[in-house]
Design an enzyme around this catalytic site. Structure first.
Site, PDB file in Angstrom:
ATOM      1  N   LYS A 208       2.114  -3.784   6.784  1.00 35.87           N
ATOM      2  CA  LYS A 208       2.794  -3.993   5.325  1.00 35.87           C
ATOM      3  C   LYS A 208       4.128  -3.887   5.273  1.00 35.87           C
ATOM      4  CE  LYS A 208      -1.451  -4.372   3.498  1.00 35.87           C
ATOM      5  NZ  LYS A 208      -1.598  -5.799   2.693  1.00 35.87           N
TER       6      LYS A 208
ATOM      7  N   SER B  13       0.879  -1.418  -0.025  1.00 32.08           N
ATOM      8  CA  SER B  13       0.189   0.093  -0.066  1.00 32.08           C
ATOM      9  C   SER B  13       0.778   1.144   0.190  1.00 32.08           C
ATOM     10  CB  SER B  13      -0.961   0.008   1.262  1.00 32.08           C
ATOM     11  OG  SER B  13      -1.380   1.075   1.473  1.00 32.08           O
TER      12      SER B  13
ATOM     13  N   TYR C 230      -1.545  -1.160  10.840  1.00 30.88           N
ATOM     14  CA  TYR C 230      -2.010  -1.440   9.548  1.00 30.88           C
ATOM     15  C   TYR C 230      -0.643  -1.364   8.664  1.00 30.88           C
ATOM     16  CZ  TYR C 230      -3.568  -1.484   4.741  1.00 30.88           C
ATOM     17  OH  TYR C 230      -3.613  -1.882   3.482  1.00 30.88           O
TER      18      TYR C 230
END
Ligand code: NAD
Ligand code: UFG
Length: 335
Positions: free
Chosen positions: A151, A123, A147
């Site tokens: 990643k 992302s 989050y």
């Protein structure tokens, strides 16, 4: 055959269609933690062929292994994971378990099955608060929430793993802001509860499910004071995965690529574009900036164009028209 983990989710379901359009066969794995089984029949309708589906969790080693035993899998596109920034702050362990340990489990099972091509959903969040736009792949990386950190950790795991296994093919694809839906209106984004993201929120205002949009921040140093993002049509994004697989048919290695359009649009520009696409008024009000938001975030997609031969082609009008079409046909999503 391609294994698509998280294949009934928003991006995975569109990628299943892009793969089918490209003549590839896929097995979809999902635990339905954030999706609905109806998606499967919709994908089948669009593709004109029944989907091969396995219900299960990527952390379930036995279930994963059985897929590799049963089907001639040659590559994995790994979408399965949790994706809400706010929820990750409340439930960090769940995010590390699902996103980090889940990915490690997939890699471990692939290694045992001798399958060596892996495409990972990363992302733009890994760029943290970017100092400059457009963002290139070699810009500094950081995380501001669990989050984003999950990643980044996986990106690091993949780098380490590739050092030990240079005969693998690994693509880290950093998505910017996926929006829109398949043009049939049969599948699209189906957020649970109040949407966190801009486009689903706008489209619920347009259809009358919500009274007005709250715009977070009107004093950013941008063209009109509202936040600017690189919105990309989900079918363009899906086709980026097909391009990555095609790349590995010719070459080997580890690549990291931005998947974005290279253009930024402000919140107010998106509101205007959606009003034009839907012929509905979107009432809005301004509020404080949302914590953790950056002013501007858009990609330099040159690397993906050069190396993958892929470029996003669908414009902002198409993104809004297809979102609206999906919303109009599915007032309550897949329910
Ligand atoms: P989504 O929630 O719609 O899809 C994820 C799918 O994975 C869901 O169907 C869910 O049920 C499934 N899943 C979750 N945990 C699982 C597990 N342990 N085992 C099996 N299935 C599991 O999300 P999406 O928008 O399609 O995102 C797909 C991937 O892309 C995610 O990894 C996400 O972090 C990443 N991503 C998304 C965005 C975005 O804005 N949508 C941006 C950048 C990156
Ligand atoms: N916004 C509003 N009102 C809303 C929702 C959003 O004004 O109700 C604004 C935001 O402040 C931001 C823009 O609209 O300026 C886009 O916000 P989104 O929440 O749609 O998208 P983000 O860029 O904040 O984040 C998304 C994903 C992240 C991912 C990131 C980069 O939610 O998980 O893109 O890929 F990390």
């Amino acid at each position: 055959m391609i294994l698509i983990t998280g294949g009934t989710g928003y991006i995975g379901s569109h990628t299943a269609i892009a793969l089918s359009n490209a003549g590839s066969k896929a097995v979809i794995l999902d635990n339905f933690s954030n999706s609905n089984f109806t998606v499967l029949s919709r994908i089948s309708r669009i593709c004109g062929a029944q989907q091969i589906f396995v219900k299960g969790d990527v952390r379930d080693a036995a279930r994963l292994t059985s897929i590799f035993d049963q089907f001639p899998i040659t590559a994995v596109i790994h979408f399965a994971g949790l994706k809400s920034v706010g929820e990750s702050v409340q439930q960090p362990l769940e995010y590390y378990d699902n996103n980090v340990l889940g990915t490690a489990k997939v890699l471990e099972t692939m290694r045992r099955a001798n399958v060596k091509t892996f495409i990972f959903s990363s992302s733009a969040t890994v760029y943290g608060n970017p100092r400059n736009v457009p963002i290139k792949e070699n810009y500094p990386l950081s995380a501001t929430n669990p989050y984003g950190r999950s990643k980044l950790i996986v990106e690091n795991i993949l780098t380490d793993f590739y050092q030990s296994s240079p005969d693998w093919n690994i693509a880290v694809l950093r998505y910017f802001n996926p929006v829109g839906a398949h043009e049939s209106g049969l599948i699209g984004e189906d957020p649970k509860g109040v949407p966190n993201n801009l486009l689903p929120y706008i489209s619920q205002v347009a259809i009358g499910l919500r009274s007005k949009l709250t715009i977070f921040g009107s004093d950013y140093p941008t063209i009109d004071g509202t936040g600017v993002r690189d919105y990309i049509h989900v079918m363009d994004l899906a086709e980026g995965h097909v391009a990555a697989l095609n790349y590995f048919n010719k070459k080997q290695g580890f690549i990291t690529a931005n998947l974005g359009t290279g253009h930024g649009y402000s919140v107010l520009e998106m509101v205007k574009a959606f009003e034009a696409a839907s012929s509905r008024k979107i009432p809005y009000e301004f509020a404080e900036r949302r914590r953790g938001d950056v002013a501007e975030c858009w990609s330099d997609p040159t690397f993906a164009r050069e190396i993958l031969g892929w470029k996003a082609s669908r414009k902002i009008e198409k993104m809004c028209t297809d979102s609206w079409h999906w919303q109009l046909q599915n007032l309550k999503g897949f329910k």
